[in-house]
Design a protein around this motif. Structure first.
Motif, PDB file in Angstrom:
ATOM      1  N   GLY A  91       0.782  -1.234   0.000  1.00 29.55           N
ATOM      2  CA  GLY A  91       0.000   0.000   0.000  1.00 29.55           C
ATOM      3  C   GLY A  91       0.810   1.279   0.000  1.00 29.55           C
ATOM      4  O   GLY A  91       0.256   2.373   0.106  1.00 29.55           O
ATOM      5  N   TRP A  92       2.119   1.188  -0.136  1.00 36.12           N
ATOM      6  CA  TRP A  92       2.962   2.384  -0.183  1.00 36.12           C
ATOM      7  C   TRP A  92       2.878   3.059  -1.549  1.00 36.12           C
ATOM      8  O   TRP A  92       2.969   4.283  -1.645  1.00 36.12           O
ATOM      9  CB  TRP A  92       4.421   2.036   0.106  1.00 36.12           C
ATOM     10  CG  TRP A  92       4.683   1.613   1.506  1.00 36.12           C
ATOM     11  CD1 TRP A  92       4.680   0.343   1.994  1.00 36.12           C
ATOM     12  CD2 TRP A  92       4.979   2.458   2.626  1.00 36.12           C
ATOM     13  NE1 TRP A  92       4.965   0.351   3.342  1.00 36.12           N
ATOM     14  CE2 TRP A  92       5.155   1.629   3.742  1.00 36.12           C
ATOM     15  CE3 TRP A  92       5.116   3.840   2.765  1.00 36.12           C
ATOM     16  CZ2 TRP A  92       5.468   2.141   5.001  1.00 36.12           C
ATOM     17  CZ3 TRP A  92       5.431   4.336   4.021  1.00 36.12           C
ATOM     18  CH2 TRP A  92       5.593   3.496   5.124  1.00 36.12           C
ATOM     19  N   LEU A  93       2.752   2.247  -2.594  1.00 30.92           N
ATOM     20  CA  LEU A  93       2.717   2.766  -3.957  1.00 30.92           C
ATOM     21  C   LEU A  93       1.428   2.355  -4.636  1.00 30.92           C
ATOM     22  O   LEU A  93       0.786   1.380  -4.261  1.00 30.92           O
ATOM     23  CB  LEU A  93       3.910   2.237  -4.773  1.00 30.92           C
ATOM     24  CG  LEU A  93       5.301   2.573  -4.261  1.00 30.92           C
ATOM     25  CD1 LEU A  93       6.363   1.950  -5.172  1.00 30.92           C
ATOM     26  CD2 LEU A  93       5.501   4.081  -4.160  1.00 30.92           C
ATOM     27  N   ASP A  94       1.084   3.117  -5.665  1.00 31.58           N
ATOM     28  CA  ASP A  94      -0.101   2.851  -6.475  1.00 31.58           C
ATOM     29  C   ASP A  94       0.368   2.718  -7.917  1.00 31.58           C
ATOM     30  O   ASP A  94       0.953   3.662  -8.464  1.00 31.58           O
ATOM     31  CB  ASP A  94      -1.087   4.013  -6.316  1.00 31.58           C
ATOM     32  CG  ASP A  94      -2.368   3.812  -7.086  1.00 31.58           C
ATOM     33  OD1 ASP A  94      -2.699   2.650  -7.411  1.00 31.58           O
ATOM     34  OD2 ASP A  94      -3.043   4.816  -7.381  1.00 31.58           O
ATOM     35  N   SER A  95       0.144   1.560  -8.510  1.00 27.26           N
ATOM     36  CA  SER A  95       0.550   1.322  -9.893  1.00 27.26           C
ATOM     37  C   SER A  95      -0.652   1.555 -10.792  1.00 27.26           C
ATOM     38  O   SER A  95      -1.705   0.935 -10.601  1.00 27.26           O
ATOM     39  CB  SER A  95       1.061  -0.114 -10.039  1.00 27.26           C
ATOM     40  OG  SER A  95       1.465  -0.344 -11.360  1.00 27.26           O
ATOM     41  N   ARG A  96      -0.496   2.444 -11.761  1.00 25.55           N
ATOM     42  CA  ARG A  96      -1.577   2.765 -12.685  1.00 25.55           C
ATOM     43  C   ARG A  96      -1.165   2.342 -14.091  1.00 25.55           C
ATOM     44  O   ARG A  96      -0.182   2.858 -14.620  1.00 25.55           O
ATOM     45  CB  ARG A  96      -1.883   4.259 -12.652  1.00 25.55           C
ATOM     46  CG  ARG A  96      -2.279   4.732 -11.272  1.00 25.55           C
ATOM     47  CD  ARG A  96      -2.538   6.217 -11.230  1.00 25.55           C
ATOM     48  NE  ARG A  96      -2.517   6.675  -9.851  1.00 25.55           N
ATOM     49  CZ  ARG A  96      -2.262   7.901  -9.488  1.00 25.55           C
ATOM     50  NH1 ARG A  96      -1.997   8.837 -10.389  1.00 25.55           N
ATOM     51  NH2 ARG A  96      -2.260   8.240  -8.208  1.00 25.55           N
ATOM     52  N   ALA A  97      -1.921   1.409 -14.637  1.00 28.93           N
ATOM     53  CA  ALA A  97      -1.596   0.850 -15.951  1.00 28.93           C
ATOM     54  C   ALA A  97      -1.425   1.955 -16.991  1.00 28.93           C
ATOM     55  O   ALA A  97      -2.282   2.819 -17.150  1.00 28.93           O
ATOM     56  CB  ALA A  97      -2.684  -0.122 -16.393  1.00 28.93           C
ATOM     57  N   GLY A  98      -0.287   1.925 -17.654  1.00 31.32           N
ATOM     58  CA  GLY A  98      -0.007   2.883 -18.711  1.00 31.32           C
ATOM     59  C   GLY A  98       0.459   4.242 -18.229  1.00 31.32           C
ATOM     60  O   GLY A  98       0.878   5.073 -19.028  1.00 31.32           O
ATOM     61  N   LEU A  99       0.359   4.499 -16.935  1.00 28.42           N
ATOM     62  CA  LEU A  99       0.743   5.805 -16.395  1.00 28.42           C
ATOM     63  C   LEU A  99       2.003   5.755 -15.546  1.00 28.42           C
ATOM     64  O   LEU A  99       2.764   6.705 -15.497  1.00 28.42           O
ATOM     65  CB  LEU A  99      -0.405   6.403 -15.569  1.00 28.42           C
ATOM     66  CG  LEU A  99      -1.691   6.701 -16.332  1.00 28.42           C
ATOM     67  CD1 LEU A  99      -2.775   7.155 -15.370  1.00 28.42           C
ATOM     68  CD2 LEU A  99      -1.447   7.754 -17.393  1.00 28.42           C
ATOM     69  N   GLY A 100       2.192   4.661 -14.816  1.00 26.46           N
ATOM     70  CA  GLY A 100       3.380   4.536 -13.984  1.00 26.46           C
ATOM     71  C   GLY A 100       3.061   4.200 -12.550  1.00 26.46           C
ATOM     72  O   GLY A 100       1.974   3.731 -12.219  1.00 26.46           O
ATOM     73  N   VAL A 101       4.027   4.495 -11.696  1.00 30.37           N
ATOM     74  CA  VAL A 101       3.936   4.181 -10.272  1.00 30.37           C
ATOM     75  C   VAL A 101       3.974   5.491  -9.486  1.00 30.37           C
ATOM     76  O   VAL A 101       4.812   6.351  -9.752  1.00 30.37           O
ATOM     77  CB  VAL A 101       5.101   3.261  -9.842  1.00 30.37           C
ATOM     78  CG1 VAL A 101       5.021   2.926  -8.369  1.00 30.37           C
ATOM     79  CG2 VAL A 101       5.113   1.988 -10.675  1.00 30.37           C
ATOM     80  N   PHE A 102       3.072   5.606  -8.519  1.00 29.01           N
ATOM     81  CA  PHE A 102       2.914   6.840  -7.754  1.00 29.01           C
ATOM     82  C   PHE A 102       2.841   6.523  -6.267  1.00 29.01           C
ATOM     83  O   PHE A 102       2.451   5.425  -5.875  1.00 29.01           O
ATOM     84  CB  PHE A 102       1.628   7.563  -8.169  1.00 29.01           C
ATOM     85  CG  PHE A 102       1.580   7.898  -9.633  1.00 29.01           C
ATOM     86  CD1 PHE A 102       2.000   9.138 -10.083  1.00 29.01           C
ATOM     87  CD2 PHE A 102       1.152   6.962 -10.563  1.00 29.01           C
ATOM     88  CE1 PHE A 102       1.979   9.440 -11.432  1.00 29.01           C
ATOM     89  CE2 PHE A 102       1.125   7.263 -11.910  1.00 29.01           C
ATOM     90  CZ  PHE A 102       1.544   8.498 -12.351  1.00 29.01           C
TER      91      PHE A 102
END
Length: 136
Positions: free
Chosen positions: A70-81
């Motif tokens: 839960g530290w990072l959020d991976s968004r398909a096609g956009l990257g890691v946030f």
């Protein structure tokens, strides 16, 4: 397009922790200290692997672990946030992990010959760097 700044992580070859663990610990520390803010874009897997001169699979493994926790959020096609903070573990699990970490730490430093006060001061100094100062 979101600008991705280089992460100021350093991999220590003499560190007994595996490289992916060093990356995980470094990113956690940067998030906890506020150095990486919620929504900040992290470098791509390939980008960070090139920056650190490590295998991209190593970075992918670290990002995957941080995302699962839960530290990072991976968004398909956009990257890691950086993800919005949430309770990642139950209170019982948090206490168990703290106990484990303290026991390992004490086992590592007890034979170094430092007085307890010096160890506590050193740990307090490190923790101060990890947590952002609250301003009123």
């Amino acid at each position: 397009m979101t600008r991705r700044a280089a992460l100021m992580l350093q991999i220590a070859t003499g560190d007994p922790r595996p490289i992916n663990r060093q990356i995980v610990d470094g990113v956690r520390r940067m998030i906890a200290s506020g150095e990486l803010e919620v929504g900040a874009a992290l470098p791509s897997v390939r980008g960070l692997a090139q920056q650190l001169t490590v295998n991209p699979n190593t970075v992918a493994k670290a990002y995957s672990e941080l995302t699962a926790e839960g530290w990072l959020d991976s968004r398909a096609g956009l990257g890691v946030f950086v993800a919005i903070p949430r309770q990642r573990l139950s209170d019982e699990e948090r206490n168990r992990r703290l106990d484990d970490a303290v026991q390992r730490f004490v086992g590592d430093v007890v034979g170094l010959g430092y007085p307890a006060g010096a160890i506590v001061d050193r740990v307090a100094g490190e923790l101060e760097q990890c947590f952002p100062k609250k301003t009123a």
